[in-house]
Structures are given as C-alpha cells and as structure tokens.
Design a protein around this motif. Structure first.
Motif, mmCIF file in Angstrom:
data_model
loop_
_atom_site.group_PDB
_atom_site.id
_atom_site.type_symbol
_atom_site.label_atom_id
_atom_site.label_comp_id
_atom_site.label_asym_id
_atom_site.label_seq_id
_atom_site.Cartn_x
_atom_site.Cartn_y
_atom_site.Cartn_z
ATOM 1 N N TRP A 1 28.446 -16.046 -81.173
ATOM 2 C CA TRP A 1 28.050 -16.062 -79.755
ATOM 3 C C TRP A 1 26.799 -16.900 -79.545
ATOM 4 N N LEU A 2 25.835 -16.785 -80.473
ATOM 5 C CA LEU A 2 24.582 -17.518 -80.300
ATOM 6 C C LEU A 2 24.797 -19.027 -80.443
ATOM 7 N N ALA A 3 25.566 -19.394 -81.474
ATOM 8 C CA ALA A 3 25.794 -20.816 -81.716
ATOM 9 C C ALA A 3 26.555 -21.472 -80.568
ATOM 10 N N ARG A 4 27.382 -20.699 -79.840
ATOM 11 C CA ARG A 4 28.161 -21.275 -78.748
ATOM 12 C C ARG A 4 27.440 -21.215 -77.408
ATOM 13 N N THR A 5 26.611 -20.175 -77.198
ATOM 14 C CA THR A 5 26.032 -20.002 -75.861
ATOM 15 C C THR A 5 24.671 -20.683 -75.689
ATOM 16 N N SER B 1 16.848 -23.455 -97.974
ATOM 17 C CA SER B 1 15.670 -24.190 -97.513
ATOM 18 C C SER B 1 15.849 -25.688 -97.723
ATOM 19 N N LEU B 2 16.451 -26.069 -98.854
ATOM 20 C CA LEU B 2 16.692 -27.492 -99.124
ATOM 21 C C LEU B 2 17.673 -28.087 -98.115
ATOM 22 N N ILE B 3 18.740 -27.352 -97.819
ATOM 23 C CA ILE B 3 19.723 -27.844 -96.840
ATOM 24 C C ILE B 3 19.101 -27.912 -95.446
ATOM 25 N N THR B 4 18.222 -26.956 -95.146
ATOM 26 C CA THR B 4 17.519 -26.988 -93.857
ATOM 27 C C THR B 4 16.707 -28.263 -93.703
ATOM 28 N N LEU B 5 16.003 -28.624 -94.770
ATOM 29 C CA LEU B 5 15.205 -29.854 -94.729
ATOM 30 C C LEU B 5 16.101 -31.070 -94.491
ATOM 31 N N MET B 6 17.273 -31.103 -95.143
ATOM 32 C CA MET B 6 18.195 -32.225 -94.963
ATOM 33 C C MET B 6 18.693 -32.297 -93.515
ATOM 34 N N SER B 7 18.936 -31.121 -92.907
ATOM 35 C CA SER B 7 19.399 -31.111 -91.519
ATOM 36 C C SER B 7 18.312 -31.610 -90.575
ATOM 37 N N ARG C 1 20.639 -29.480 -80.136
ATOM 38 C CA ARG C 1 20.520 -28.046 -79.893
ATOM 39 C C ARG C 1 21.545 -27.228 -80.661
ATOM 40 N N SER C 2 22.736 -27.758 -80.892
ATOM 41 C CA SER C 2 23.726 -27.005 -81.672
ATOM 42 C C SER C 2 23.281 -26.905 -83.132
ATOM 43 N N ILE C 3 22.658 -27.965 -83.655
ATOM 44 C CA ILE C 3 22.125 -27.899 -85.023
ATOM 45 C C ILE C 3 21.020 -26.856 -85.109
ATOM 46 N N LEU C 4 20.108 -26.900 -84.135
ATOM 47 C CA LEU C 4 18.992 -25.953 -84.146
ATOM 48 C C LEU C 4 19.468 -24.521 -83.920
ATOM 49 N N ALA C 5 20.529 -24.337 -83.131
ATOM 50 C CA ALA C 5 21.057 -22.990 -82.900
ATOM 51 C C ALA C 5 21.608 -22.402 -84.200
ATOM 52 N N PHE C 6 22.344 -23.198 -84.975
ATOM 53 C CA PHE C 6 22.854 -22.695 -86.255
ATOM 54 C C PHE C 6 21.701 -22.426 -87.226
ATOM 55 N N HIS C 7 20.674 -23.269 -87.192
ATOM 56 C CA HIS C 7 19.514 -23.012 -88.053
ATOM 57 C C HIS C 7 18.812 -21.726 -87.643
ATOM 58 N N MET C 8 18.862 -21.425 -86.365
ATOM 59 C CA MET C 8 18.267 -20.172 -85.894
ATOM 60 C C MET C 8 18.980 -18.988 -86.545
ATOM 61 N N VAL C 9 20.298 -19.044 -86.618
ATOM 62 C CA VAL C 9 21.064 -17.997 -87.307
ATOM 63 C C VAL C 9 20.606 -17.894 -88.754
ATOM 64 N N SER C 10 20.503 -19.028 -89.417
ATOM 65 C CA SER C 10 20.101 -19.040 -90.828
ATOM 66 C C SER C 10 18.722 -18.415 -91.025
ATOM 67 N N GLY D 1 24.697 -19.701 -91.708
ATOM 68 C CA GLY D 1 23.986 -20.377 -90.621
ATOM 69 C C GLY D 1 23.678 -21.821 -90.944
ATOM 70 N N VAL D 2 23.118 -22.068 -92.128
ATOM 71 C CA VAL D 2 22.730 -23.436 -92.459
ATOM 72 C C VAL D 2 23.959 -24.321 -92.696
ATOM 73 N N MET D 3 25.037 -23.732 -93.241
ATOM 74 C CA MET D 3 26.255 -24.532 -93.440
ATOM 75 C C MET D 3 26.898 -24.894 -92.102
ATOM 76 N N GLY D 4 26.775 -23.999 -91.120
ATOM 77 C CA GLY D 4 27.325 -24.293 -89.798
ATOM 78 C C GLY D 4 26.648 -25.470 -89.139
ATOM 79 N N ALA D 5 25.365 -25.672 -89.480
ATOM 80 C CA ALA D 5 24.615 -26.772 -88.861
ATOM 81 C C ALA D 5 25.032 -28.137 -89.398
ATOM 82 N N VAL D 6 25.650 -28.156 -90.571
ATOM 83 C CA VAL D 6 25.951 -29.433 -91.235
ATOM 84 C C VAL D 6 26.874 -30.314 -90.394
#
Length: 502
Positions: free
Chosen positions: A229-233, A415-421, A297-306, A286-291
């Motif tokens: 819900w968060l990633a979509r809304t 954390s490493l994947i977050t930095l890459m995103s 904003r959709s990238i940041l929303a998935f990172h928020m989940v992570s 969460g971080v895999m969803g951002a990839v």
C-alpha cells in the motif's frame, strides 16, 4: 498548574487553531502565518520538554482531574518527547514546502494540517489504547483530505487509484486495530496501558489480543508482507504530502509498537524471533523493490519500507543497546527521508516530472538541491559523518552483540544496495552528462529550465540535510537521549506509576 497539566494543550491548541482557520478564504495570509508560528512554537516547547525529561523522569496528567485508570491519561517521557521534537520539525519544514508549492494554496490545507498535527501529538502522548485508536483516527481523517486535495485539478488515473487504496487500506487496518483493543478490554477489563503492564507476558489470551493490535500497527507501518500500500500510494500524491506522511504517519505506528511491546508484553523474549524474521524480510524486500523503479519517489518509497525494517529491528532485539539504536535510527530516518522527498520533490514540482529518464544535469542548475540530496542520500546509506552512520553502526553492533550475526549481514548487504540506488537517482537526475532522452526534454521541462527552483522549495530539504549532518557530528548527544528513552522502555515502573498516580 504543573508542567504535566499542560500536556493536553498539544492536542487542544492545534484543534482550536484548525477551527479558527477553517472558514478563512485561501487567499488570506494570516492562516498560513498562524500555521507556521504554531508549528515553530510547538518545536520550541517540545525541545524544552526534552531538556526537562533528560533525567529519565516521566510526567502524566489525567484530563479532568479523575483518578488514574479512569481519566484520559496524557504521558510524556523521553521517547515521546523526542518524537514530538522531530514530528514538529518535519511538520514545520513540510508545511513550508507545501506553502511554497501547490498544496499550500488549497483552501483547507491549514486546518487539515493542524488537525493532523493534533492527532499525531495525541497518539504520542496518550497512555490508553482506546485513546490511541481515537488519536490515530484524528490523525488519519485530515490525511484523507490532504491526500486528495493535494492533487486537486492535477489528478491522474494513478493518483485516483492511490487515493482510494490509501483510504480503503487505512479504514481496514483501523478496524483490525479496534478489534484488537476490544479483545484486550474483553479479557482484562481495561485499556489503560499502565494497568495492562506485563499482562501479555502472563496471560496468553492477552498476548493473542495484543498480537492483533501489533499486527494492525505493523500493517500501518508497512512491514512486509503488507508493504504494498505504501509503495503504491505515497508516490501518487504531491511531493509535499509524501514528505509529510513519511515523517508522521508510519512513524506513529512504529512508536506505538515500541511502547506497546515494552509495556503490555514487558519485552517478552518468546516472541522476539517473529520480529527478527519479519523485519529482516522488510529490509530485504523493500530495497529489492526499489531496484526496478524508474521514478524518484517510487524508489524512495520502497527504500522507506526497507528502512522501517532497520528501525523495528531495535524492538526485536529488546536489549538496551538495541532499543537505543532503534530509537536513534527512527529519529534519524524521519529527518533524512523527509529531506530526500523534499529535495527530489522540488525538482518534480518545478520541472513537472519525476521520471529519471526526463531529468538530467540538474547539478549545474540546482547545486543547493543537489547538495541536499547528496547529504541525505549518503546519510540514508549509512556513510560518515552523517547521522545514518551512527544509526547503522550502533544497530549492527547491537545485533551482533545479541548473537544475530545473519541479521547483521543482511543489514550490511541492504545498506550496500541502498547506496547503489541512491547513486542511481544521483546519476539520472543530477549527473552532468546528458543522454538522448535529455536532449529532447518535454515542453514543460524546457520552459522550467528558464527559471531556477524558488528558494521556498529549496530551503526545507536543505535545512533537514544540515540537521542530519549535525546529528552525525554530535551523535553522542542524541544517542545519550536515545539510551535514556530505551531505559524507560526496559523498566516501565516510572511510566506505570506516573499514569496511575498523576
């Protein structure tokens, strides 16, 4: 009159101001000035409250002078005081950004924001589960209006779908939460947290009822598998509202999880493994969803989940170091995530898009926004000297000390994947090189390139980026306050005595 007797004003004052400003036309200036003065005043008073409670003292007040257990209890300890400071800061900066962009020009923006702040304050200060439900609803009702009005006359199919999903999901979760509170009342005959202290650790029926309440709060906090819900809304409303909700909405649920598990379950170690599994999955999913996402904003929303997984890891450890690290992470993340949403939101509001393929070479035209994003992104990834480094280091050390090496390894990989995103957004939006897409931008982007982003949309994100740098350089102070808050969760005697005998 005592300091404790003033706590209800955190709810009464913004609600009163919301009523005063509700009838004012949108073109009038005084409601917007009143909003900013009220939020600034609350920030100052909350900072003074932190200074008053730095010795671990708990203050409480029963509304109406009724005895403990009967009156509506308002309670403040270090954890709730720290949350009041950060939520006040975020409400102030996000409101400033909204007033400088479209949402602030909507007629009901001021009263709805004040109503939201009143609900948040009440949820952070109440010591009663039913009143927690009431204040969460007080918080949610204005968000429904803000969510929809923020896109008024700018709505797209995606924003309409996001609005319906946001409202429907939160109504469902509120129903589940209320069912859990009713079950607790049915088993114990009370919903006062102080009277319920340790009840779930002693009675499995209370534990089941409390589990329903915690499940509802986990859904509100976007814990996997209920994170969709968060990633979509969040990306479907305006950037200002996304930043405001990211700092207030899910974080109130996280605060309540910390509080309820500490008081109701008394930190029962039998259930901590459930949290370790769920919150580690939340970090990873969460971080895999951002990839695969293609908008900022959709990238940041998935990172928020992570990052919510990181924050809740503290309560799953339930050690002094783990709780302190989790609280530090919570406060740091609220600031950093809002800064990221506001800096990228300034780009989106000005250039009319958040598509990565449409935005190139902003660093030369918008160096302050680029610096704000870089500071916050490095902090989110956990690099020194920002607050994210202190947050992740203390959390991972606490995880290793607790013997959960596999969780620490997962946290490092995420954390490493977050930095890459973050580098992905930086390269797409701020990098100095151009591509074929950027060489043929839309007409709106070509028009926007003739002007710089107004300072009103630049300053809020930059201010929060400076705050995260300051918290990193002076991390010892905030970590000390977080440790005081953690000790209050580990030993709830002071909290219980204050509520029952205010």
């Amino acid at each position: 009159m005592t300091l404790a007797s003033l706590l209800p004003l955190y709810v009464a004052a913004p609600l009163t101001l919301a009523g005063l400003t509700a009838a004012a036309p949108a073109r009038w200036l005084w409601p917007r000035l009143l909003l900013m003065v009220a939020l600034l005043t609350q920030l100052v008073l909350s900072a003074l409250l932190v200074g008053t409670l730095r010795d671990g003292r708990v203050i409480a007040h029963g509304v109406g002078g009724w005895q403990g257990g009967i009156a509506i209890p308002f309670v403040a300890d270090m954890l709730s005081a720290l949350m009041l400071v950060v939520t006040s800061l975020l409400a102030l900066t996000c409101a400033g950004f909204a007033l400088a962009s479209h949402p602030g020009r909507v007629r009901l923006f001021v009263p709805l924001t004040l109503g939201l702040v009143a609900g948040v304050n009440g949820a952070l200060l109440t010591g009663d589960l039913f009143n927690l439900f009431v204040f969460i609803e007080v918080m949610l009702l204005p968000t429904y209006g803000l969510f929809i009005l923020a896109r008024r006359q700018q709505g797209t199919f995606r924003s309409h779908v996001g609005s319906r999903l946001y409202v429907a999901f939160n109504l469902f979760v509120s129903t589940v939460f209320l069912i859990g509170v009713a079950l607790i009342y049915g088993v114990t005959g009370t919903v006062n947290l102080a009277e319920l202290a340790g009840a779930a650790a002693e009675d499995h029926l209370v534990a089941i009822a409390g589990g329903v309440v915690l499940a509802a709060l986990c859904m509100k906090a976007a814990v996997v598998p209920t994170h969709g819900w968060l990633a979509r809304t969040y990306p479907s409303t305006s950037p200002a509202m996304t930043a405001l909700f990211s700092g207030l909405h899910t974080k109130v649920a996280i605060y309540a999880i910390y509080r309820i598990y500490a008081v109701l379950f008394d930190g029962d170690t039998r259930y901590l493994w459930i949290g370790l599994v769920l919150f580690t999955l939340t970090m990873v999913v969460g971080v895999m969803g951002a990839v695969g996402e293609r908008t900022t904003r959709s990238i940041l929303a998935f990172h928020m989940v992570s990052q919510i997984g990181y924050i809740l890891l503290g309560v799953a450890l339930f050690t002094p170091a783990g709780l302190a690290a989790g609280i530090f992470y919570l406060l740091h993340h609220m600031i950093v995530k809002a800064s990221l949403f506001l800096s990228t939101g300034a780009i989106e509001e000005h250039y009319g898009t958040n598509e990565l393929s449409q935005l190139k070479a902003r660093i030369r035209r918008e160096p302050v926004v680029a610096a704000s994003f870089l500071f916050a992104a490095l902090s989110l990834a956990g690099l020194p000297p920002f607050s994210g480094f202190v947050a992740k280091l203390t959390l991972i050390v606490a995880t290793v000390d607790a013997g959960h090496l596999w969780v620490a390894v997962a946290a490092l990989m995420v954390s490493l994947i977050t930095l890459m995103s973050m580098l992905k957004i930086w390269d797409a939006v701020f990098a100095s090189h151009t591509s074929d897409e950027a060489s043929q931008p839309s007409a709106r982007i070509r028009a926007a390139r003739r002007l710089r982003i107004p300072p009103g949309m630049v300053v809020p994100g930059a201010a929060l980026a400076v705050v995260t740098l300051s918290l990193g350089l002076g991390g010892e102070v905030l970590y000390g306050l977080s440790m005081t808050a953690a000790e209050g969760l580990l030993d709830t005697t002071g909290y219980v005595e204050a509520v029952l005998a205010p």
